[in-house]
Write a protein that holds these residues in place. Structure first.
Motif, mmCIF file in Angstrom:
data_model
loop_
_atom_site.group_PDB
_atom_site.id
_atom_site.type_symbol
_atom_site.label_atom_id
_atom_site.label_comp_id
_atom_site.label_asym_id
_atom_site.label_seq_id
_atom_site.Cartn_x
_atom_site.Cartn_y
_atom_site.Cartn_z
ATOM 1 N N ILE A 1 0.856 -1.232 0.009
ATOM 2 C CA ILE A 1 -0.016 -0.002 -0.102
ATOM 3 C C ILE A 1 0.800 1.243 0.138
ATOM 4 O O ILE A 1 2.115 1.272 0.118
ATOM 5 N N GLN A 2 0.360 2.214 -0.291
ATOM 6 C CA GLN A 2 1.016 3.605 -0.230
ATOM 7 C C GLN A 2 1.366 4.080 1.210
ATOM 8 O O GLN A 2 0.414 3.566 2.167
ATOM 9 N N PRO A 3 2.377 4.371 1.569
ATOM 10 C CA PRO A 3 2.817 4.854 3.009
ATOM 11 C C PRO A 3 2.058 5.693 3.684
ATOM 12 O O PRO A 3 1.651 5.206 5.030
ATOM 13 N N HIS A 4 1.413 6.534 3.032
ATOM 14 C CA HIS A 4 0.126 7.456 3.705
ATOM 15 C C HIS A 4 -0.875 6.854 4.362
ATOM 16 O O HIS A 4 -1.560 7.308 5.088
ATOM 17 N N LYS A 5 -1.296 5.710 3.670
ATOM 18 C CA LYS A 5 -2.630 4.793 4.004
ATOM 19 C C LYS A 5 -2.328 3.825 5.217
ATOM 20 O O LYS A 5 -3.291 3.219 5.794
ATOM 21 N N LEU A 6 -1.160 3.806 5.716
ATOM 22 C CA LEU A 6 -0.957 2.834 6.687
ATOM 23 C C LEU A 6 -1.653 3.225 7.976
ATOM 24 O O LEU A 6 -2.144 2.307 8.607
ATOM 25 N N CYS B 1 9.258 -1.193 1.754
ATOM 26 C CA CYS B 1 9.737 -1.783 0.621
ATOM 27 C C CYS B 1 9.510 -1.042 -0.540
ATOM 28 O O CYS B 1 9.122 0.106 -0.414
ATOM 29 N N GLU B 2 9.970 -1.314 -1.526
ATOM 30 C CA GLU B 2 10.236 -0.446 -3.031
ATOM 31 C C GLU B 2 9.710 -1.450 -4.193
ATOM 32 O O GLU B 2 10.118 -2.585 -3.896
ATOM 33 N N GLY B 3 9.044 -0.988 -5.019
ATOM 34 C CA GLY B 3 8.811 -1.780 -6.126
ATOM 35 C C GLY B 3 8.083 -0.943 -7.224
ATOM 36 O O GLY B 3 7.885 0.407 -7.149
ATOM 37 N N PHE B 4 7.853 -1.620 -8.365
ATOM 38 C CA PHE B 4 7.007 -1.002 -9.418
ATOM 39 C C PHE B 4 5.998 -2.040 -10.119
ATOM 40 O O PHE B 4 6.303 -3.074 -9.920
ATOM 41 N N GLY B 5 4.856 -1.321 -10.579
ATOM 42 C CA GLY B 5 4.094 -2.401 -11.321
ATOM 43 C C GLY B 5 3.673 -1.468 -12.733
ATOM 44 O O GLY B 5 4.662 -1.039 -13.289
ATOM 45 N N ARG B 6 2.434 -1.480 -12.904
ATOM 46 C CA ARG B 6 2.258 -0.659 -14.050
ATOM 47 C C ARG B 6 2.356 1.149 -13.936
ATOM 48 O O ARG B 6 2.598 1.546 -15.027
ATOM 49 N N LYS C 1 14.695 6.158 -11.732
ATOM 50 C CA LYS C 1 14.551 5.032 -10.974
ATOM 51 C C LYS C 1 13.215 4.714 -10.516
ATOM 52 O O LYS C 1 12.327 5.313 -10.349
ATOM 53 N N PRO C 2 12.758 3.278 -11.121
ATOM 54 C CA PRO C 2 11.370 2.962 -11.292
ATOM 55 C C PRO C 2 10.876 2.642 -9.948
ATOM 56 O O PRO C 2 9.666 2.328 -9.908
ATOM 57 N N PHE C 3 11.641 2.330 -8.947
ATOM 58 C CA PHE C 3 11.215 1.731 -7.784
ATOM 59 C C PHE C 3 10.218 2.870 -6.790
ATOM 60 O O PHE C 3 11.073 4.028 -6.669
ATOM 61 N N LEU C 4 9.251 2.705 -6.472
ATOM 62 C CA LEU C 4 8.332 3.378 -5.582
ATOM 63 C C LEU C 4 8.252 2.887 -4.259
ATOM 64 O O LEU C 4 8.246 1.881 -4.048
ATOM 65 N N PRO C 5 8.309 3.913 -3.291
ATOM 66 C CA PRO C 5 7.973 3.481 -2.102
ATOM 67 C C PRO C 5 6.656 2.991 -1.393
ATOM 68 O O PRO C 5 5.642 3.324 -2.198
ATOM 69 N N LYS C 6 6.561 1.902 -0.894
ATOM 70 C CA LYS C 6 5.288 1.188 -0.407
ATOM 71 C C LYS C 6 5.589 0.433 1.029
ATOM 72 O O LYS C 6 6.635 0.455 1.552
ATOM 73 N N LYS C 7 4.557 0.102 1.487
ATOM 74 C CA LYS C 7 4.406 -0.434 2.943
ATOM 75 C C LYS C 7 3.994 -1.961 2.538
ATOM 76 O O LYS C 7 2.764 -2.065 1.897
#
Length: 108
Positions: A8-13, A34-39, A49-55
């Motif tokens: 999820i988006q970090p601000h939604k935690l 974590c970091e990652g990317f999808g579409r 840098k394609p990786f975006l921060p997530k929880k």
């Protein structure tokens, strides 16, 4: 027993945590950065840098609670924008409590 795994988006935690704590018998959760990317991908070419921060959220729950937890994650983490995240429900065949040595199928 099921594992509900969400990215999820970090601000939604915080809102998600509060919503999950309202579920009677909620078993708890683990949270990791974590970091990652999808579409969804950033359009910045310079220093790309394609990786975006997530929880990453991991919840192990009895079958009776799994659907309610899954639905809560889907509802609360939704913002309507690309990159809101993903949620998965997986079967768990066995778990163990290290401190007591207890083993079983319903050790959430």
């Amino acid at each position: 027993m099921k594992e509900i795994r969400a990215y999820i988006q970090p601000h939604k935690l915080n809102p998600l945590t509060l919503a999950l704590l309202e579920i009677p018998g909620f078993p708890g959760m683990s949270v990791m950065d974590c970091e990652g990317f999808g579409r969804e991908r950033t359009e910045h070419i310079q220093d790309y840098k394609p990786f975006l921060p997530k929880k990453r959220i991991e919840i192990f729950a009895p079958d009776a609670l799994a659907e309610r937890i899954f639905t809560t994650v889907m509802r609360v983490a939704h913002s309507g924008h690309h990159g809101d995240g993903k949620v998965y429900m997986l079967d768990v065949h066995k778990g163990g409590r290290i401190s007591s040595g207890e083993r079983g199928e319903d050790l959430a």
